[in-house]
Design an enzyme around this catalytic site. Sequence first.
Site, PDB file in Angstrom:
ATOM      1  N   ASP A 171      -6.952  -4.680  -3.809  1.00  0.00           N
ATOM      2  CA  ASP A 171      -6.608  -3.292  -3.516  1.00  0.00           C
ATOM      3  C   ASP A 171      -5.357  -2.843  -4.258  1.00  0.00           C
ATOM      4  OD1 ASP A 171      -7.825  -4.880  -1.434  1.00  0.00           O
ATOM      5  OD2 ASP A 171      -7.697  -3.198  -0.051  1.00  0.00           O
TER       6      ASP A 171
ATOM      7  N   ASP B 133       0.798  -1.221   0.000  1.00  0.00           N
ATOM      8  CA  ASP B 133       0.000   0.000   0.000  1.00  0.00           C
ATOM      9  C   ASP B 133       0.832   1.273   0.000  1.00  0.00           C
ATOM     10  OD1 ASP B 133      -2.624  -0.978  -0.203  1.00  0.00           O
ATOM     11  OD2 ASP B 133      -2.667  -1.522   1.905  1.00  0.00           O
TER      12      ASP B 133
END
Length: 368
Positions: free
Chosen positions: A150, A93
């Site tokens: 994601d 991320d």
Amino acid sequence: MTRYEEAFEKAKAKFRVSAVKAAEAGIIPYKSENGEWISSPYDGNGWWTGGFWPGLMWQFYAESKEESFLAEARRTERLLTDEFRVFKNLNHDVGFMYLLSCGADDKLTGDPQARTDTLHAASLLMGRLNPAGFIRAWNHPSQAGFAIIDCMMNLSLLFRASRDTGDPRFRNAAVIHADTTLREFLRPDGSVSHIIEFDPADGKRVREHAGQGYTLGSSWSRGQAWGLYGFTLAFMNTGDERYLKAAQRIAAYFVSHIRPDGLTDSDFCQPPEEERVDNMAGAIAACGLLELAKADGGHRWKEAAEKLINGLLDHCADWTENRCGILTRCTASYHDDGAGRHTNITYGDYFLTEALAKLNGTDPMLWL
């Protein structure tokens, strides 16, 4: 002034005030409760959501050029770059964390250190590529083969690094992961899985995990939104029609599940008697739909995006002083309430603001 222009102005005014609270607390806000900002529930400033707060500030700065937003963005940018030395909390991320902070600073001001820090983050992300075919999501030894939907949003960091350096390695890494996601995550009905586990030695699929959704094989709405926007961005970065078609399929599935009031259930397969709403998913999807409408000329995507944003403004926007943020009824995970259920969470505010900026024609497109 249109409805969306008015909403953006109200958001800007609210965050002028609440940004002062964040700076006084010395934190990167994660959510707002009882009129105060609260920092991330896990991993301190290394938690994956840290980039959305400076991203908000950069959205407002891009439109207004107000120095207070610039100063607050850079205050939290420094907290994030400090995490490079901590390192242990960083994972796939870093795209979320650094594209919207350092990357935005570079894009909007040309700051050379911000560009260096953005490339540093891209190198960390590329270092997570397993040559067997995927970018590893998390750091626990038991999760060596885990990849999640994601990550499609994080790939823009790699595409950008290739453009900035002229080095195709970053782009190639992004394409490897996007192709694996296209093959392994996208289901026949247009929905996507949240977590797929691969054998880290040879890249073969091992199993699917339920992740943050209702159950194995269900459709966690925010995962659908990540896939929708992520594949749209992959198309914008590459021009590969396969990614465009994937985004269109996921979009059609998502749009068919928008509630009549314009809100978004936490999981599209959740029991009808269970009231769990995740308005972050709706805001993310709205951003993806607006870009998809530009990519393929599909008016229905823009109409669906406006339905989502209108639903949020009609039912879930708190403009009072009782809450530092705006968007209510955000749910981080279907079963685990530790990161927040039906509350204000900062990345919901970020994507609501980004969608408003797109509708108003002021979005600086921080993902590219």
